[in-house]
Design a protein around this motif. Sequence first.
Motif, PDB file in Angstrom:
ATOM      1  N   TYR A  58      -2.720  -4.452  -8.432  1.00  0.00           N
ATOM      2  CA  TYR A  58      -2.793  -3.086  -7.913  1.00  0.00           C
ATOM      3  C   TYR A  58      -3.547  -3.070  -6.591  1.00  0.00           C
ATOM      4  CZ  TYR A  58      -4.066   1.818  -7.487  1.00  0.00           C
ATOM      5  OH  TYR A  58      -4.235   3.088  -7.027  1.00  0.00           O
ATOM      6  N   LYS A  59      -2.993  -2.384  -5.614  1.00  0.00           N
ATOM      7  CA  LYS A  59      -3.656  -2.225  -4.325  1.00  0.00           C
ATOM      8  C   LYS A  59      -4.011  -0.760  -4.155  1.00  0.00           C
ATOM      9  CE  LYS A  59      -1.140  -5.931  -2.075  1.00  0.00           C
ATOM     10  NZ  LYS A  59      -0.235  -6.293  -0.983  1.00  0.00           N
ATOM     11  N   GLU A  60      -5.256  -0.509  -3.750  1.00  0.00           N
ATOM     12  CA  GLU A  60      -5.667   0.869  -3.533  1.00  0.00           C
ATOM     13  C   GLU A  60      -5.026   1.401  -2.262  1.00  0.00           C
ATOM     14  OE1 GLU A  60      -9.797   1.725  -3.809  1.00  0.00           O
ATOM     15  OE2 GLU A  60     -10.099   0.294  -5.430  1.00  0.00           O
ATOM     16  N   PRO A  61      -4.604   2.654  -2.276  1.00  0.00           N
ATOM     17  CA  PRO A  61      -4.002   3.219  -1.066  1.00  0.00           C
ATOM     18  C   PRO A  61      -5.037   3.360   0.047  1.00  0.00           C
ATOM     19  CG  PRO A  61      -4.282   4.904  -2.747  1.00  0.00           C
ATOM     20  CD  PRO A  61      -4.644   3.602  -3.375  1.00  0.00           C
ATOM     21  N   ARG A  62      -4.591   3.157   1.273  1.00  0.00           N
ATOM     22  CA  ARG A  62      -5.480   3.306   2.413  1.00  0.00           C
ATOM     23  C   ARG A  62      -5.684   4.779   2.700  1.00  0.00           C
ATOM     24  NH1 ARG A  62      -4.053  -0.327   7.411  1.00  0.00           N
ATOM     25  NH2 ARG A  62      -5.973   0.673   8.035  1.00  0.00           N
ATOM     26  N   VAL A  63      -6.894   5.136   3.044  1.00  0.00           N
ATOM     27  CA  VAL A  63      -7.211   6.510   3.404  1.00  0.00           C
ATOM     28  C   VAL A  63      -7.641   6.511   4.858  1.00  0.00           C
ATOM     29  CG1 VAL A  63      -8.677   8.490   2.929  1.00  0.00           C
ATOM     30  CG2 VAL A  63      -7.896   7.049   1.057  1.00  0.00           C
ATOM     31  N   TYR A  64      -6.976   7.311   5.648  1.00  0.00           N
ATOM     32  CA  TYR A  64      -7.287   7.406   7.065  1.00  0.00           C
ATOM     33  C   TYR A  64      -8.239   8.553   7.324  1.00  0.00           C
ATOM     34  CZ  TYR A  64      -3.318   4.298   7.663  1.00  0.00           C
ATOM     35  OH  TYR A  64      -2.461   3.242   7.610  1.00  0.00           O
ATOM     36  N   ASN A  67      -7.669  12.319   6.320  1.00  0.00           N
ATOM     37  CA  ASN A  67      -6.499  12.159   5.449  1.00  0.00           C
ATOM     38  C   ASN A  67      -5.192  12.101   6.232  1.00  0.00           C
ATOM     39  OD1 ASN A  67      -7.972  12.045   3.045  1.00  0.00           O
ATOM     40  ND2 ASN A  67      -8.121  14.275   3.000  1.00  0.00           N
ATOM     41  N   VAL A  69      -1.760  10.747   7.679  1.00  0.00           N
ATOM     42  CA  VAL A  69      -0.705   9.970   7.067  1.00  0.00           C
ATOM     43  C   VAL A  69      -0.400   8.744   7.915  1.00  0.00           C
ATOM     44  CG1 VAL A  69       1.710   9.983   6.368  1.00  0.00           C
ATOM     45  CG2 VAL A  69       0.283  11.970   5.949  1.00  0.00           C
ATOM     46  N   ASP A  70      -0.307   8.908   9.207  1.00  0.00           N
ATOM     47  CA  ASP A  70       0.111   7.813  10.065  1.00  0.00           C
ATOM     48  C   ASP A  70      -1.045   7.108  10.761  1.00  0.00           C
ATOM     49  OD1 ASP A  70      -0.658   9.747  11.806  1.00  0.00           O
ATOM     50  OD2 ASP A  70       1.301  10.013  12.747  1.00  0.00           O
TER      51      ASP A  70
END
Length: 81
Positions: A58-64, A67, A69-70
């Motif tokens: 499992y890989k944690e989602p990246r948070v920019y 928040n 998206v791109d």
Amino acid sequence: MKTMYKVVTMDEFGLCVTQEDGFKTSAAAQQEATECIERWGEQFGQDFWVEPYEQEPYKEPRVYNNNAVDGWEDLYPLDEY
């Protein structure tokens, strides 16, 4: 990585399609494949079989920043005055 099992069939275009995955044992996947053959095998002429696969970690989602998206806010932060 952990070896898991999935039930696979072939569609009308000849492409393999995963019917269901996440089985921990080959026997459980084979039971599901047998049930699928009983349900849809005679009707549509489909064959179902079991294939092993390696479960990806499992890989944690990246948070920019903010928040985004791109990620543009990370590259060009908003200067709010």
